[in-house]
Scaffold this motif. Structure first.
Motif, mmCIF file in Angstrom:
data_model
loop_
_atom_site.group_PDB
_atom_site.id
_atom_site.type_symbol
_atom_site.label_atom_id
_atom_site.label_comp_id
_atom_site.label_asym_id
_atom_site.label_seq_id
_atom_site.Cartn_x
_atom_site.Cartn_y
_atom_site.Cartn_z
ATOM 1 N N ARG A 88 0.750 -1.296 -0.032
ATOM 2 C CA ARG A 88 0.039 -0.080 0.125
ATOM 3 C C ARG A 88 0.974 1.231 0.028
ATOM 4 N NH1 ARG A 88 -2.740 -1.702 4.429
ATOM 5 N NH2 ARG A 88 -4.699 -2.984 4.203
ATOM 6 N N SER A 89 2.033 1.247 0.878
ATOM 7 C CA SER A 89 2.862 2.398 0.968
ATOM 8 C C SER A 89 3.667 2.908 -0.349
ATOM 9 C CB SER A 89 3.800 2.325 1.812
ATOM 10 O OG SER A 89 3.037 2.001 3.361
ATOM 11 N N SER A 90 3.845 1.388 -1.310
ATOM 12 C CA SER A 90 4.656 1.928 -2.241
ATOM 13 C C SER A 90 3.802 2.471 -3.317
ATOM 14 C CB SER A 90 5.042 0.433 -2.711
ATOM 15 O OG SER A 90 3.871 -0.334 -3.043
ATOM 16 N N GLU A 91 2.348 2.154 -3.147
ATOM 17 C CA GLU A 91 1.512 3.128 -4.104
ATOM 18 C C GLU A 91 1.021 4.415 -3.800
ATOM 19 O OE1 GLU A 91 -2.271 0.744 -3.692
ATOM 20 O OE2 GLU A 91 -1.173 -0.982 -4.659
ATOM 21 N N LEU A 92 1.635 5.042 -2.685
ATOM 22 C CA LEU A 92 1.412 6.267 -2.287
ATOM 23 C C LEU A 92 2.652 7.241 -3.039
ATOM 24 C CD1 LEU A 92 0.624 6.026 1.284
ATOM 25 C CD2 LEU A 92 -1.033 6.315 -0.437
ATOM 26 N N SER A 93 2.263 8.370 -3.156
ATOM 27 C CA SER A 93 3.387 9.333 -3.798
ATOM 28 C C SER A 93 4.405 9.758 -2.604
ATOM 29 C CB SER A 93 2.673 10.615 -4.059
ATOM 30 O OG SER A 93 2.016 11.392 -3.206
ATOM 31 N N VAL A 94 5.318 10.514 -3.027
ATOM 32 C CA VAL A 94 6.092 10.793 -1.806
ATOM 33 C C VAL A 94 5.626 11.923 -0.804
ATOM 34 C CG1 VAL A 94 8.454 12.270 -1.448
ATOM 35 C CG2 VAL A 94 8.458 10.431 -3.137
ATOM 36 N N ARG A 100 1.723 11.679 5.980
ATOM 37 C CA ARG A 100 1.518 10.544 6.817
ATOM 38 C C ARG A 100 2.564 10.205 7.881
ATOM 39 N NH1 ARG A 100 0.377 4.291 4.851
ATOM 40 N NH2 ARG A 100 2.728 4.233 4.847
ATOM 41 N N ALA A 101 3.803 10.226 7.573
ATOM 42 C CA ALA A 101 4.892 10.081 8.515
ATOM 43 C C ALA A 101 5.044 11.187 9.582
ATOM 44 C CB ALA A 101 6.275 9.810 7.703
ATOM 45 N N ASN A 102 4.767 12.397 9.151
ATOM 46 C CA ASN A 102 4.713 13.528 9.994
ATOM 47 C C ASN A 102 3.620 13.960 10.818
ATOM 48 O OD1 ASN A 102 7.472 13.378 9.609
ATOM 49 N ND2 ASN A 102 7.660 15.302 8.192
ATOM 50 N N ARG A 103 2.444 13.452 10.396
ATOM 51 C CA ARG A 103 1.232 13.704 10.749
ATOM 52 C C ARG A 103 1.169 13.825 12.310
ATOM 53 N NH1 ARG A 103 -2.999 10.502 8.157
ATOM 54 N NH2 ARG A 103 -2.185 11.281 6.332
ATOM 55 N N HIS A 104 1.615 12.900 12.937
ATOM 56 C CA HIS A 104 1.454 13.097 14.485
ATOM 57 C C HIS A 104 2.735 13.382 15.229
ATOM 58 C CE1 HIS A 104 -2.797 12.212 14.059
ATOM 59 N NE2 HIS A 104 -2.718 11.157 13.434
ATOM 60 N N ARG A 105 3.662 14.087 14.245
ATOM 61 C CA ARG A 105 4.915 13.970 14.929
ATOM 62 C C ARG A 105 5.039 14.758 16.180
ATOM 63 N NH1 ARG A 105 8.959 18.273 14.208
ATOM 64 N NH2 ARG A 105 11.133 17.320 14.401
ATOM 65 N N THR A 106 5.755 14.189 17.084
ATOM 66 C CA THR A 106 5.989 14.848 18.513
ATOM 67 C C THR A 106 7.572 14.929 18.296
ATOM 68 O OG1 THR A 106 4.170 13.820 19.407
ATOM 69 C CG2 THR A 106 5.791 14.924 21.005
ATOM 70 N N PRO A 107 7.964 16.294 18.081
ATOM 71 C CA PRO A 107 9.697 16.441 18.250
ATOM 72 C C PRO A 107 10.131 16.318 19.864
ATOM 73 C CG PRO A 107 8.581 18.343 18.001
ATOM 74 C CD PRO A 107 7.449 17.463 17.997
ATOM 75 N N ASP A 108 11.406 15.730 19.904
ATOM 76 C CA ASP A 108 12.038 15.837 20.943
ATOM 77 C C ASP A 108 12.650 17.297 21.253
ATOM 78 O OD1 ASP A 108 11.688 13.106 21.512
ATOM 79 O OD2 ASP A 108 13.819 12.677 20.651
ATOM 80 N N SER A 144 12.926 8.529 9.815
ATOM 81 C CA SER A 144 12.561 7.847 10.785
ATOM 82 C C SER A 144 12.143 6.287 10.184
ATOM 83 C CB SER A 144 11.048 8.505 11.201
ATOM 84 O OG SER A 144 10.498 7.317 12.230
ATOM 85 N N ARG A 145 12.538 5.538 11.213
ATOM 86 C CA ARG A 145 12.226 4.009 10.632
ATOM 87 C C ARG A 145 10.782 3.795 10.666
ATOM 88 N NH1 ARG A 145 15.198 -0.176 14.617
ATOM 89 N NH2 ARG A 145 14.819 -1.338 12.891
ATOM 90 N N GLN A 146 9.898 4.605 11.059
ATOM 91 C CA GLN A 146 8.484 4.533 11.063
ATOM 92 C C GLN A 146 7.893 5.361 9.914
ATOM 93 O OE1 GLN A 146 9.874 4.690 14.370
ATOM 94 N NE2 GLN A 146 9.970 2.675 14.064
ATOM 95 N N GLY A 147 8.065 4.992 8.760
ATOM 96 C CA GLY A 147 7.310 5.801 7.701
ATOM 97 C C GLY A 147 8.256 6.506 6.703
ATOM 98 N N CYS A 148 9.682 6.328 6.883
ATOM 99 C CA CYS A 148 10.273 7.509 5.934
ATOM 100 C C CYS A 148 11.362 6.619 5.004
ATOM 101 C CB CYS A 148 11.359 8.383 6.720
ATOM 102 S SG CYS A 148 10.209 9.657 7.750
ATOM 103 N N LEU A 149 11.449 5.234 5.122
ATOM 104 C CA LEU A 149 12.401 4.392 4.374
ATOM 105 C C LEU A 149 11.716 4.127 3.171
ATOM 106 C CD1 LEU A 149 14.011 2.892 7.631
ATOM 107 C CD2 LEU A 149 14.927 4.872 6.001
ATOM 108 N N TYR A 150 11.728 4.933 1.974
ATOM 109 C CA TYR A 150 11.482 4.686 0.803
ATOM 110 C C TYR A 150 12.282 5.322 -0.199
ATOM 111 C CZ TYR A 150 7.049 3.081 3.078
ATOM 112 O OH TYR A 150 6.108 2.353 3.905
ATOM 113 N N HIS A 151 12.449 4.830 -1.123
ATOM 114 C CA HIS A 151 13.415 5.478 -2.291
ATOM 115 C C HIS A 151 13.272 6.650 -2.494
ATOM 116 C CE1 HIS A 151 16.653 5.408 -5.187
ATOM 117 N NE2 HIS A 151 15.770 5.955 -6.241
ATOM 118 N N GLY A 152 11.723 7.198 -2.914
ATOM 119 C CA GLY A 152 11.140 8.413 -3.203
ATOM 120 C C GLY A 152 11.599 9.588 -2.029
#
Length: 268
Positions: free
Chosen positions: A30-36, A42-50, A157-165
């Protein structure tokens, strides 16, 4: 009976493992079908920065706390990485050791993809390097725009950012590029629907004096977000003009235009 019970347990465990694998594969498919742009949002939607992480603009662009949100550092002060006497631009990188082998391979593939289309050469960090990219799994996907000096973080991030694009997208930020929809000539190509943008997120669409390098606006750029980016009501925040039906924001890797403007900026 005991043999049967253990066989049943083994069968259930194997079945469970297969089910989990199927879920993982399905999620990855499913993720591979999404655009960059969709992956980044999606990866940054609920980001809580340190406490030690930078504020972000545009969804994934890191800025220094005292930075001007509306200024492009590449036109304000210059941001290019330095070119060597052999005409190549060597950029040291360090990949944090918390990535798996597979995750590291995705990052390295993204780094290496630049060498076949430009004079950019990412190389491993060496003792004595004074500036480098520190690639880490922090909270979300983000990068500073252009060369900052010293070690500058690129968060994948290992949660949602590791795609080639997404790797290419963040590296293009680090090389000096902003998002396509913030280009100085944006209004000739994109109409922004300000009323549909999440409250407080309108600055993600402010135009800046970008480095267009004489290239045309590119709906297929890996730096172009999609039609519903930062929408608060599931209505479009952007539409192309004059033809609102034109597809845009669907890139999964660098476009020819992305590569052309990179080569023009660095005079490859």
């Amino acid at each position: 009976m005991l043999v049967f019970s253990w066989s049943l347990v083994v069968l259930l465990l194997v079945s469970s493992s297969w089910a989990e694998a199927d879920v993982a594969v399905t999620e990855e498919d499913r993720s591979s079908e999404l655009s960059v742009g969709e992956l980044l949002e999606r990866a940054n939607r609920h980001r809580t920065p340190d406490f030690d992480e930078p504020p972000l603009i545009g969804g994934d662009i890191a800025i220094k706390p005292e930075g001007d949100r509306n200024a492009d550092p590449c036109t304000a002060r210059g941001c290019k990485w330095l070119k060597n006497t052999d005409g190549k631009v060597y950029i040291p990188y360090y990949i944090a050791n918390h990535y798996s082998t597979r995750e590291r391979d995705i990052i390295v593939r993204g780094l290496q993809s630049f060498s076949s289309v430009s004079c950019i050469r990412f190389r491993p960090y060496q003792n004595g390097d004074r500036e480098w990219l520190s690639i880490e799994s922090r909270n979300g996907c983000y990068s500073y725009v252009g060369r900052q000096g010293g070690g500058q973080t690129v968060s994948l991030s290992r949660q949602g950012c590791l795609y080639h694009g997404t790797v290419q997208h963040e590296l293009l930020h680090a090389l000096g590029f902003n998002h396509e929809q913030t280009r100085s000539d944006r209004d000739n190509h994109i109409k922004v629907h300000w009323n549909n943008i999440i409250d407080g997120m309108d600055y993600n669409f402010y135009k800046i004096d970008t480095l267009n390098q004489g290239t045309a606006y590119d709906y297929n750029s890996v730096m172009q977000y999609e039609r519903y980016a930062f929408s608060k009501n599931n209505l479009p925040t952007m539409e192309p003009i004059p033809n609102s039906n034109v597809s845009f924001g669907k890139a999964t890797q660098m476009s020819k235009n992305d590569i052309d403007r990179l080569n023009r900026l660095y005079q490859c």
